[in-house]
Design a protein around this motif. Structure first.
Motif, short mmCIF file in Angstrom:
data_model
loop_
_atom_site.label_atom_id
_atom_site.label_comp_id
_atom_site.label_asym_id
_atom_site.label_seq_id
_atom_site.Cartn_x
_atom_site.Cartn_y
_atom_site.Cartn_z
N UNK A 94 0.92 -1.08 0.06
CA UNK A 94 0.11 0.03 0.09
C UNK A 94 0.82 1.09 -0.02
N UNK A 95 0.32 2.39 -0.34
CA UNK A 95 1.06 3.51 -0.19
C UNK A 95 1.74 3.84 1.15
N UNK A 96 0.94 3.61 2.00
CA UNK A 96 1.60 3.68 3.52
C UNK A 96 2.63 2.90 3.69
N UNK A 97 2.70 1.52 3.26
CA UNK A 97 3.83 0.72 3.61
C UNK A 97 5.02 0.99 2.52
N UNK A 98 4.64 1.46 1.52
CA UNK A 98 5.75 2.01 0.54
C UNK A 98 6.63 3.18 1.40
N UNK A 99 5.81 4.12 1.71
CA UNK A 99 6.38 5.19 2.33
C UNK A 99 7.22 4.89 3.66
N UNK A 100 6.69 3.85 4.31
CA UNK A 100 7.31 3.37 5.59
C UNK A 100 8.46 2.25 5.27
N UNK A 101 8.74 1.81 4.06
CA UNK A 101 9.58 0.85 3.78
C UNK A 101 11.01 1.13 4.49
N UNK A 102 11.64 2.24 3.94
CA UNK A 102 12.88 2.56 4.50
C UNK A 102 13.11 2.53 6.19
N UNK A 109 10.00 0.71 14.92
CA UNK A 109 8.89 0.06 15.36
C UNK A 109 7.74 0.26 14.47
N UNK A 110 6.76 -0.46 14.34
CA UNK A 110 5.66 -0.43 13.49
C UNK A 110 4.75 0.66 13.64
N UNK A 111 4.46 1.06 15.06
CA UNK A 111 3.83 2.29 15.29
C UNK A 111 4.34 3.57 15.01
N UNK A 112 5.75 3.72 15.17
CA UNK A 112 6.49 4.80 15.09
C UNK A 112 6.51 5.13 13.32
N UNK A 113 6.84 4.05 12.63
CA UNK A 113 7.12 4.05 11.21
C UNK A 113 5.96 4.33 10.36
N UNK A 114 4.75 3.92 10.69
CA UNK A 114 3.40 4.16 10.13
C UNK A 114 2.97 5.89 10.67
N UNK A 115 3.46 6.24 11.64
CA UNK A 115 3.03 7.64 12.18
C UNK A 115 3.78 8.39 11.21
N UNK A 116 5.26 8.26 10.97
CA UNK A 116 5.99 9.16 10.40
C UNK A 116 5.61 8.97 8.78
N UNK A 117 5.37 7.69 8.34
CA UNK A 117 4.47 7.71 6.99
C UNK A 117 3.32 8.49 6.69
N UNK A 118 2.31 8.38 7.74
CA UNK A 118 1.24 9.11 7.59
C UNK A 118 1.31 10.69 7.57
#
Length: 265
Positions: A94-102, A109-118
């Motif tokens: 997904x767009x979110x997981x693409x942005x969080x990939x690096x 951690x998942x919570x932090x990286x998804x917050x940054x991605x968002x």
């Protein structure tokens, strides 16, 4: 100039060994790129622009000379993110997981990286598409995802190889403006390759003009247009037109030489 990572390039050469002989791609490249600078490179096709960028990224070894990168903490090779002209998003994410990939690769951690991605998804105007897959996006939207992923990874150096070259004019202007807005917040040291003098003027602090093959530095032009920049507005200024003329007159002969070299081969 912002604190952070500066780049020193000293007499860098690159020779490719090919069947039947060797080809000099770069010859005697020496320059300093300041920390927080937006540095643009223009030149004719085949002049070694992408090769130089790949050497900076550590994807290619030089044949001679040195690249010295002064990181903010002085330790190790800096983290860099590279954005290519070709769309490089992962189709199964997904767009979110693409942005969080690096960030995922760095062990965040998942919570932090998804917050940054968002956060970066909001910045590029794709909040409503965070859960979409690349096949559901336009070409311009996919390239927005690539830019967001590069910034989300919080690199010390951002390397961009004609990232908007394949887009139509409207999307290109929109993404140039978005890139400027995000860059103004972070002031990442950025090296940006383009074939467009207009794009280099709209984005850059300085523009390096390279010679036709083998690539050398022909001229470096200071872009003294005020920041923050409104791309549509600066195109109407006298100074923009003066700078455009300066760069084109420097570049024109090299483009013609490049055409001659292509025809000879």
């Amino acid at each position: 100039m912002a604190c952070g990572t500066g780049i020193k390039i000293r007499n860098v050469n690159k020779t490719f060994i090919a069947r039947g002989g060797s080809v000099d791609a770069l010859r005697g490249i020496s320059l300093d790129i300041g920390a927080g600078e937006f540095f643009c490179i223009v030149g004719p096709s085949g002049c070694g622009k992408t090769t130089l960028l790949r050497i900076l990224a550590g994807l290619e070894d030089s044949s001679g000379g040195r690249v010295i990168i002064n990181t903010a903490n002085g330790n190790g090779r800096p983290l860099n993110s590279m954005v290519f002209q070709e769309q490089s998003v992962f189709p199964w994410m997904t767009v979110r997981n693409n942005v969080a990939y690096g960030l995922r690769l760095r062990g965040i951690g998942k919570k932090e990286r998804l917050a940054v991605a968002d956060r970066y998804i909001r910045m590029i105007g794709l909040t409503g598409f965070a859960d979409a897959y690349p096949h559901q996006l336009s070409g311009g939207m996919k390239q927005r995802v690539s830019v967001a992923r590069a910034f989300a990874n919080d690199p010390e150096i951002l390397l961009m190889d004609e990232p908007f070259g394949a887009l139509d004019e409207q999307n290109r202007i929109l993404l140039q403006q978005e890139l400027l807005r995000i860059w103004e917040e972070s002031r990442k040291t950025t090296v940006f390759i383009t074939h467009s003098i207009d794009e280099a003027l709209c984005l850059g602090d300085r523009v390096m003009v390279m010679t036709a093959h083998p690539g050398r530095i022909k001229k470096i032009v200071d872009i003294d247009l005020p920041r923050p920049r409104d791309i549509a507005a600066i195109r109407t200024t006298l100074r923009y037109n003066q700078l455009f003329q300066t760069i084109w007159l420097t570049l024109r002969d090299e483009v013609l030489k490049g055409k001659e070299i292509e025809l000879a081969h």
